[in-house]
Design an enzyme around this catalytic site. Structure first.
Site, PDB file in Angstrom:
ATOM      1  N   HIS A   9      -4.601  37.321-129.158  1.00 49.31           N
ATOM      2  CA  HIS A   9      -4.125  37.929-127.925  1.00 49.31           C
ATOM      3  C   HIS A   9      -5.136  39.023-127.579  1.00 49.31           C
ATOM      4  O   HIS A   9      -5.014  40.165-128.033  1.00 49.31           O
ATOM      5  CB  HIS A   9      -2.724  38.500-128.135  1.00 49.31           C
ATOM      6  CG  HIS A   9      -2.160  39.136-126.921  1.00 49.31           C
ATOM      7  ND1 HIS A   9      -1.284  40.183-126.981  1.00 49.31           N
ATOM      8  CD2 HIS A   9      -2.336  38.884-125.610  1.00 49.31           C
ATOM      9  CE1 HIS A   9      -0.955  40.555-125.763  1.00 49.31           C
ATOM     10  NE2 HIS A   9      -1.581  39.785-124.913  1.00 49.31           N
ATOM     11  N   GLY A  24      -5.350  44.663-128.105  1.00 45.93           N
ATOM     12  CA  GLY A  24      -4.362  45.728-128.030  1.00 45.93           C
ATOM     13  C   GLY A  24      -3.026  45.150-127.636  1.00 45.93           C
ATOM     14  O   GLY A  24      -2.927  43.993-127.234  1.00 45.93           O
ATOM     15  N   GLY A  27       0.136  45.417-122.165  1.00 44.46           N
ATOM     16  CA  GLY A  27       0.181  46.597-121.315  1.00 44.46           C
ATOM     17  C   GLY A  27      -0.769  47.707-121.696  1.00 44.46           C
ATOM     18  O   GLY A  27      -0.777  48.765-121.074  1.00 44.46           O
ATOM     19  N   GLY A  29      -4.055  47.692-121.462  1.00 47.22           N
ATOM     20  CA  GLY A  29      -5.211  47.796-120.579  1.00 47.22           C
ATOM     21  C   GLY A  29      -6.349  46.837-120.885  1.00 47.22           C
ATOM     22  O   GLY A  29      -7.477  47.055-120.440  1.00 47.22           O
ATOM     23  N   LYS A  30      -6.081  45.762-121.614  1.00 47.45           N
ATOM     24  CA  LYS A  30      -7.144  44.795-121.957  1.00 47.45           C
ATOM     25  C   LYS A  30      -7.795  44.219-120.705  1.00 47.45           C
ATOM     26  O   LYS A  30      -9.019  44.248-120.560  1.00 47.45           O
ATOM     27  CB  LYS A  30      -6.586  43.658-122.825  1.00 47.45           C
ATOM     28  CG  LYS A  30      -6.104  44.094-124.185  1.00 47.45           C
ATOM     29  CD  LYS A  30      -5.544  42.951-124.994  1.00 47.45           C
ATOM     30  CE  LYS A  30      -4.303  42.340-124.411  1.00 47.45           C
ATOM     31  NZ  LYS A  30      -3.123  43.205-124.382  1.00 47.45           N
ATOM     32  N   SER A  31      -6.983  43.690-119.803  1.00 52.86           N
ATOM     33  CA  SER A  31      -7.514  43.080-118.583  1.00 52.86           C
ATOM     34  C   SER A  31      -8.163  44.109-117.677  1.00 52.86           C
ATOM     35  O   SER A  31      -9.192  43.848-117.056  1.00 52.86           O
ATOM     36  CB  SER A  31      -6.400  42.347-117.821  1.00 52.86           C
ATOM     37  OG  SER A  31      -5.878  41.301-118.601  1.00 52.86           O
ATOM     38  N   ASP A  48      -6.663  37.605-121.834  1.00 48.99           N
ATOM     39  CA  ASP A  48      -5.357  37.523-122.480  1.00 48.99           C
ATOM     40  C   ASP A  48      -5.335  36.695-123.771  1.00 48.99           C
ATOM     41  O   ASP A  48      -4.703  37.075-124.727  1.00 48.99           O
ATOM     42  CB  ASP A  48      -4.290  37.000-121.515  1.00 48.99           C
ATOM     43  CG  ASP A  48      -2.894  37.232-122.049  1.00 48.99           C
ATOM     44  OD1 ASP A  48      -2.592  38.371-122.467  1.00 48.99           O
ATOM     45  OD2 ASP A  48      -2.100  36.277-122.075  1.00 48.99           O
ATOM     46  N   GLU A  73      -6.222  38.260-114.853  1.00 51.82           N
ATOM     47  CA  GLU A  73      -5.039  38.860-114.253  1.00 51.82           C
ATOM     48  C   GLU A  73      -5.353  40.300-113.863  1.00 51.82           C
ATOM     49  O   GLU A  73      -5.762  41.102-114.699  1.00 51.82           O
ATOM     50  CB  GLU A  73      -3.860  38.863-115.227  1.00 51.82           C
ATOM     51  CG  GLU A  73      -2.634  39.510-114.628  1.00 51.82           C
ATOM     52  CD  GLU A  73      -1.479  39.632-115.601  1.00 51.82           C
ATOM     53  OE1 GLU A  73      -0.485  40.279-115.217  1.00 51.82           O
ATOM     54  OE2 GLU A  73      -1.566  39.121-116.727  1.00 51.82           O
ATOM     55  N   ARG A 102     -11.309  61.777-133.451  1.00 51.30           N
ATOM     56  CA  ARG A 102     -12.430  62.473-132.817  1.00 51.30           C
ATOM     57  C   ARG A 102     -13.770  61.979-133.340  1.00 51.30           C
ATOM     58  O   ARG A 102     -14.691  61.717-132.578  1.00 51.30           O
ATOM     59  CB  ARG A 102     -12.293  63.975-133.045  1.00 51.30           C
ATOM     60  CG  ARG A 102     -13.345  64.740-132.307  1.00 51.30           C
ATOM     61  CD  ARG A 102     -13.059  66.196-132.303  1.00 51.30           C
ATOM     62  NE  ARG A 102     -14.098  66.873-131.552  1.00 51.30           N
ATOM     63  CZ  ARG A 102     -14.078  68.133-131.277  1.00 51.30           C
ATOM     64  NH1 ARG A 102     -13.062  68.877-131.661  1.00 51.30           N
ATOM     65  NH2 ARG A 102     -15.063  68.681-130.604  1.00 51.30           N
TER      66      ARG A 102
END
Length: 145
Positions: A9, A24, A27, A29-31, A48, A73, A102
């Site tokens: 995924h 990740g 939701g 923020g991959k796309s 996706d 998408e 950091r």
């Protein structure tokens, strides 16, 4: 028995013959990060779902499942057709998180199908996320694996 392929995924983009797998939770923020990297000269490999396999030279190769090839998408717009590339050696694995270290260890790796892929973590929701991916490729001096 060892697996010779796996579907993750994840979204994947490529530049200069090097693929970057972006992973990740839903939701995260991959796309969106993939779309911003496309604006920096990267090409879409898959959105996706990313199909990964080992080639005869022991390199991890990324491609798209046929059902979603060339599709991205974009939230608020929908699924759009995009130019895409196939069968690109994976050079970097990006894990999306909002819990950033950091000064992380530069030698982190992700093991996929017996291939050790350099790993960086990025918060996809920051404006600097695409730059961090590009710097990650350059700074780590990543060669094709």
């Amino acid at each position: 028995m060892r697996l010779s392929s796996e579907t993750l995924h994840a979204s994947t983009v490529a530049i200069d013959g090097r693929a970057v797998v972006i992973s990740g939770p839903s939701g995260s923020g991959k796309s969106d990060l993939a779309l911003r990297l496309l604006g920096r000269g990267f090409k879409l490999v898959s959105d996706d779902q990313t199909y990964l396999r080992m080639d005869d030279e022991g390199r991890l190769i990324a491609s798209s499942p046929p059902t979603i090839r060339g599709k991205l998408e974009i939230r608020g717009i929908g699924i759009v057709d995009m130019e895409s590339v196939m069968d690109v050696p994976v050079a970097l694995f990006v894990e999306l998180t909002s819990d950033m270290q950091r000064l992380p260890d530069d030698s982190r790796e992700r093991l996929i199908l017996d291939a050790r892929i350099p790993l960086i973590t990025v918060d996809a929701m920051t404006a600097s996320a695409p730059s961090k991916v590009a710097v990650g490729l350059d700074r780590l001096g990543l060669k094709l694996r």
